[in-house]
Design a protein around this motif. Structure first.
Motif, PDB file in Angstrom:
ATOM      1  N   GLY A 138      11.546  14.389   9.268  1.00  0.00           N
ATOM      2  CA  GLY A 138      12.197  14.366   7.950  1.00  0.00           C
ATOM      3  C   GLY A 138      11.655  13.334   6.997  1.00  0.00           C
ATOM      4  N   THR A 139      10.372  13.014   7.104  1.00  0.00           N
ATOM      5  CA  THR A 139       9.771  12.032   6.188  1.00  0.00           C
ATOM      6  C   THR A 139       8.929  12.754   5.139  1.00  0.00           C
ATOM      7  OG1 THR A 139       7.706  11.744   7.388  1.00  0.00           O
ATOM      8  CG2 THR A 139       9.560  10.412   8.124  1.00  0.00           C
ATOM      9  N   ALA A 140       8.410  11.964   4.192  1.00  0.00           N
ATOM     10  CA  ALA A 140       7.564  12.537   3.139  1.00  0.00           C
ATOM     11  C   ALA A 140       6.243  13.058   3.706  1.00  0.00           C
ATOM     12  CB  ALA A 140       7.292  11.484   2.075  1.00  0.00           C
ATOM     13  N   LEU A 141       5.925  12.688   4.924  1.00  0.00           N
ATOM     14  CA  LEU A 141       4.679  13.170   5.537  1.00  0.00           C
ATOM     15  C   LEU A 141       4.865  14.515   6.225  1.00  0.00           C
ATOM     16  CD1 LEU A 141       3.410   9.778   6.981  1.00  0.00           C
ATOM     17  CD2 LEU A 141       2.287  11.126   5.218  1.00  0.00           C
ATOM     18  N   VAL A 196      -4.743   0.810   5.303  1.00  0.00           N
ATOM     19  CA  VAL A 196      -3.781   1.494   4.416  1.00  0.00           C
ATOM     20  C   VAL A 196      -3.148   2.664   5.159  1.00  0.00           C
ATOM     21  CG1 VAL A 196      -3.575   2.927   2.329  1.00  0.00           C
ATOM     22  CG2 VAL A 196      -4.905   0.819   2.246  1.00  0.00           C
ATOM     23  N   ALA A 212       0.742   2.912   5.825  1.00  0.00           N
ATOM     24  CA  ALA A 212       1.515   4.026   5.257  1.00  0.00           C
ATOM     25  C   ALA A 212       2.411   4.626   6.347  1.00  0.00           C
ATOM     26  CB  ALA A 212       0.576   5.085   4.686  1.00  0.00           C
ATOM     27  N   TRP A 235       5.187   2.075   7.078  1.00  0.00           N
ATOM     28  CA  TRP A 235       6.146   1.993   5.960  1.00  0.00           C
ATOM     29  C   TRP A 235       7.120   3.172   6.003  1.00  0.00           C
ATOM     30  CZ3 TRP A 235       5.627   4.461   0.706  1.00  0.00           C
ATOM     31  CH2 TRP A 235       6.576   3.970  -0.190  1.00  0.00           C
ATOM     32  N   ILE A 236       6.547   4.356   6.199  1.00  0.00           N
ATOM     33  CA  ILE A 236       7.380   5.563   6.250  1.00  0.00           C
ATOM     34  C   ILE A 236       8.161   5.611   7.562  1.00  0.00           C
ATOM     35  CG2 ILE A 236       7.315   8.096   6.250  1.00  0.00           C
ATOM     36  CD1 ILE A 236       6.404   7.138   3.609  1.00  0.00           C
ATOM     37  N   PHE A 267      14.503   0.530   4.324  1.00  0.00           N
ATOM     38  CA  PHE A 267      14.675   0.612   2.869  1.00  0.00           C
ATOM     39  C   PHE A 267      16.039   0.074   2.410  1.00  0.00           C
ATOM     40  CE2 PHE A 267      11.828   4.573   3.423  1.00  0.00           C
ATOM     41  CZ  PHE A 267      10.684   3.801   3.360  1.00  0.00           C
ATOM     42  N   GLY A 302      15.669  -1.601  -0.730  1.00  0.00           N
ATOM     43  CA  GLY A 302      14.743  -0.923  -1.638  1.00  0.00           C
ATOM     44  C   GLY A 302      13.444  -0.548  -0.943  1.00  0.00           C
ATOM     45  N   LEU A 303      12.600   0.152  -1.681  1.00  0.00           N
ATOM     46  CA  LEU A 303      11.341   0.633  -1.087  1.00  0.00           C
ATOM     47  C   LEU A 303      10.324  -0.481  -0.892  1.00  0.00           C
ATOM     48  CD1 LEU A 303      10.433   4.055  -2.747  1.00  0.00           C
ATOM     49  CD2 LEU A 303      11.760   3.606  -0.708  1.00  0.00           C
ATOM     50  N   VAL A 304      10.433  -1.529  -1.704  1.00  0.00           N
ATOM     51  CA  VAL A 304       9.445  -2.613  -1.602  1.00  0.00           C
ATOM     52  C   VAL A 304       9.861  -3.563  -0.478  1.00  0.00           C
ATOM     53  CG1 VAL A 304       8.237  -4.458  -2.811  1.00  0.00           C
ATOM     54  CG2 VAL A 304       8.910  -2.404  -4.045  1.00  0.00           C
ATOM     55  N   LEU A 337       5.355  -2.276   2.848  1.00  0.00           N
ATOM     56  CA  LEU A 337       4.647  -1.870   1.622  1.00  0.00           C
ATOM     57  C   LEU A 337       3.751  -3.008   1.128  1.00  0.00           C
ATOM     58  CD1 LEU A 337       4.228   0.364  -0.513  1.00  0.00           C
ATOM     59  CD2 LEU A 337       6.008  -0.708  -1.865  1.00  0.00           C
ATOM     60  N   LEU A 372       0.643  -2.909   3.024  1.00  0.00           N
ATOM     61  CA  LEU A 372      -0.192  -1.805   2.515  1.00  0.00           C
ATOM     62  C   LEU A 372      -0.917  -2.240   1.238  1.00  0.00           C
ATOM     63  CD1 LEU A 372       1.079   1.868   2.245  1.00  0.00           C
ATOM     64  CD2 LEU A 372      -0.353   0.893   0.504  1.00  0.00           C
ATOM     65  N   MET A 375      -4.928  -2.599   0.049  1.00  0.00           N
ATOM     66  CA  MET A 375      -5.446  -2.018  -1.199  1.00  0.00           C
ATOM     67  C   MET A 375      -6.178  -3.099  -2.009  1.00  0.00           C
ATOM     68  SD  MET A 375      -4.853   1.215  -1.407  1.00  0.00           S
ATOM     69  CE  MET A 375      -5.330   1.422  -3.105  1.00  0.00           C
ATOM     70  N   GLY A 425      19.852  -0.045  -2.455  1.00  0.00           N
ATOM     71  CA  GLY A 425      18.573   0.144  -1.768  1.00  0.00           C
ATOM     72  C   GLY A 425      18.287   1.630  -1.624  1.00  0.00           C
ATOM     73  N   ALA A 426      17.424   1.976  -0.671  1.00  0.00           N
ATOM     74  CA  ALA A 426      17.087   3.389  -0.489  1.00  0.00           C
ATOM     75  C   ALA A 426      17.509   3.877   0.890  1.00  0.00           C
ATOM     76  CB  ALA A 426      15.584   3.587  -0.694  1.00  0.00           C
ATOM     77  N   ALA A 427      18.509   3.191   1.477  1.00  0.00           N
ATOM     78  CA  ALA A 427      19.026   3.596   2.788  1.00  0.00           C
ATOM     79  C   ALA A 427      20.542   3.770   2.674  1.00  0.00           C
ATOM     80  CB  ALA A 427      18.690   2.536   3.829  1.00  0.00           C
ATOM     81  N   THR A 458      12.830  10.196   0.682  1.00  0.00           N
ATOM     82  CA  THR A 458      11.661  11.023   1.021  1.00  0.00           C
ATOM     83  C   THR A 458      10.872  11.357  -0.245  1.00  0.00           C
ATOM     84  OG1 THR A 458      12.949  11.987   2.807  1.00  0.00           O
ATOM     85  CG2 THR A 458      10.939  13.139   2.219  1.00  0.00           C
ATOM     86  N   THR A 470       9.192   7.956  -1.484  1.00  0.00           N
ATOM     87  CA  THR A 470       8.019   7.577  -0.677  1.00  0.00           C
ATOM     88  C   THR A 470       6.899   8.614  -0.854  1.00  0.00           C
ATOM     89  OG1 THR A 470       9.046   8.639   1.234  1.00  0.00           O
ATOM     90  CG2 THR A 470       9.278   6.259   1.076  1.00  0.00           C
ATOM     91  N   GLY A 471       7.310   9.862  -1.050  1.00  0.00           N
ATOM     92  CA  GLY A 471       6.327  10.920  -1.274  1.00  0.00           C
ATOM     93  C   GLY A 471       5.531  10.686  -2.544  1.00  0.00           C
TER      94      GLY A 471
END
Lengths: 174, 98
Positions: free
Chosen positions: A64-67, A111, A115, A118-119, A124, A127-129, A133, A136, A140, B39-41, B59, B62-63
């Motif tokens: 269920g991740t963005a990947l 990277v 990635a 991180w995923i 989170f 937050g995402l940062v 990250l 990563l 970069m 946050g994002a959780a 998702t 991050t995507g």
């Protein structure tokens, strides 16, 4: 303190890529980032050799991740390879950065690793940062600023005849 | 030293930067404005029950960042195969006039 009233940035701490402080700091950042990965990899090699079984297990739980299904499929079908590549990859990426050789190529793989972390860690809550990250982004930065050229072996390698004949190698070095 | 940027350079910078900032900052602001969790959780109580979920699916966020990184990776691959300035200049010199 600036010695030029017209340009407050033009002092000894000016951010110029050829400047002494910039070179010192980029080299320092590269070595510390390298040590971070080298330590992570070499300790896995010491403890598990090339059979780091947590690697494929970690990927299999990344649902269920963005990947999408990519990490799960990797964990299921390339388990044997991942068991070896995680410790070996981390060690070589770290070593490359520490000595400053093939820094851009090593950082691309850095990277890729970060990635996935991180995923996969998905920490989170604030937050995402997060630190994953930031790691990563450090890799970069190594690529964008070609930090291997600062007190690194890439500075020497890039002067060889081979690289002069094939200047595109500088996209992997530097 | 002055560096020249092409349309492709600018497009790669704009698209990758735009995607990554959209995922991290812009949607982060949306998440804060939407109330808890900031946050994002998901937010849980002491019993571990989920009491609030993020408005924007992490998702998606991050995507967007991964898409930005993919743009930079593609740009890097392009730079690796495209002729360099020196190569282009050499090729130009080889053309003879009638």
């Amino acid at each position: 303190m600036s010695y030029q009233a017209a340009n407050p940035l033009a002092d000894e701490f000016e951010l110029e890529l050829g400047g002494a402080w910039t070179a010192y700091w980029l080299a320092f950042l590269r070595v510390v980032t390298g040590w971070w990965f080298f330590h992570a990899g070499v300790t896995k090699l010491i403890e598990d050799g090339l059979a780091y079984t947590y690697g494929p297990a970690y990927l299999r739980q990344m649902t269920g991740t963005a990947l999408g299904p990519i990490p799960v499929l990797m964990g299921e079908h390339l388990g044997w390879l991942i068991q070896a590549l995680v410790p070996l990859g981390e060690t070589l990426i770290g070593l490359g950065l520490m000595v400053g050789a093939l820094v851009r190529l090593a950082s691309v793989f850095g990277v890729f690793f970060m990635a996935l972390f991180w995923i996969g860690n998905a920490e989170f809550g604030h937050g995402l940062v997060n630190s994953d990250l930031m790691g990563l982004l450090l890799f970069m930065t190594m690529i964008v600023l070609a930090t291997g050229r600062y007190y690194g072996l890439d500075a020497i390698i890039e002067k060889t005849k081979l690289v002069k004949r094939h200047p595109k190698l500088r996209y992997l070095l530097g | 030293m002055q560096q020249h940027t092409t349309v492709i350079d600018k497009a790669a910078m704009a698209l990758s930067g735009g995607l990554m900032l959209l995922g991290v900052v812009v949607l982060g602001i949306v998440e804060i404005l939407a109330g808890q969790p900031y946050g994002a959780a998901p937010l849980t109580n002491d019993a571990g029950e989920v009491i609030a979920t993020p408005m924007v699916d992490p998702t998606l966020r991050t995507g967007l960042v991964l898409a930005g990184l993919l743009v930079l990776a593609l740009y890097g691959a392009y730079r690796l195969v495209a002729p360099t300035k020196d190569e282009a200049a050499t090729a130009q010199q080889e053309i003879t006039a009638d």
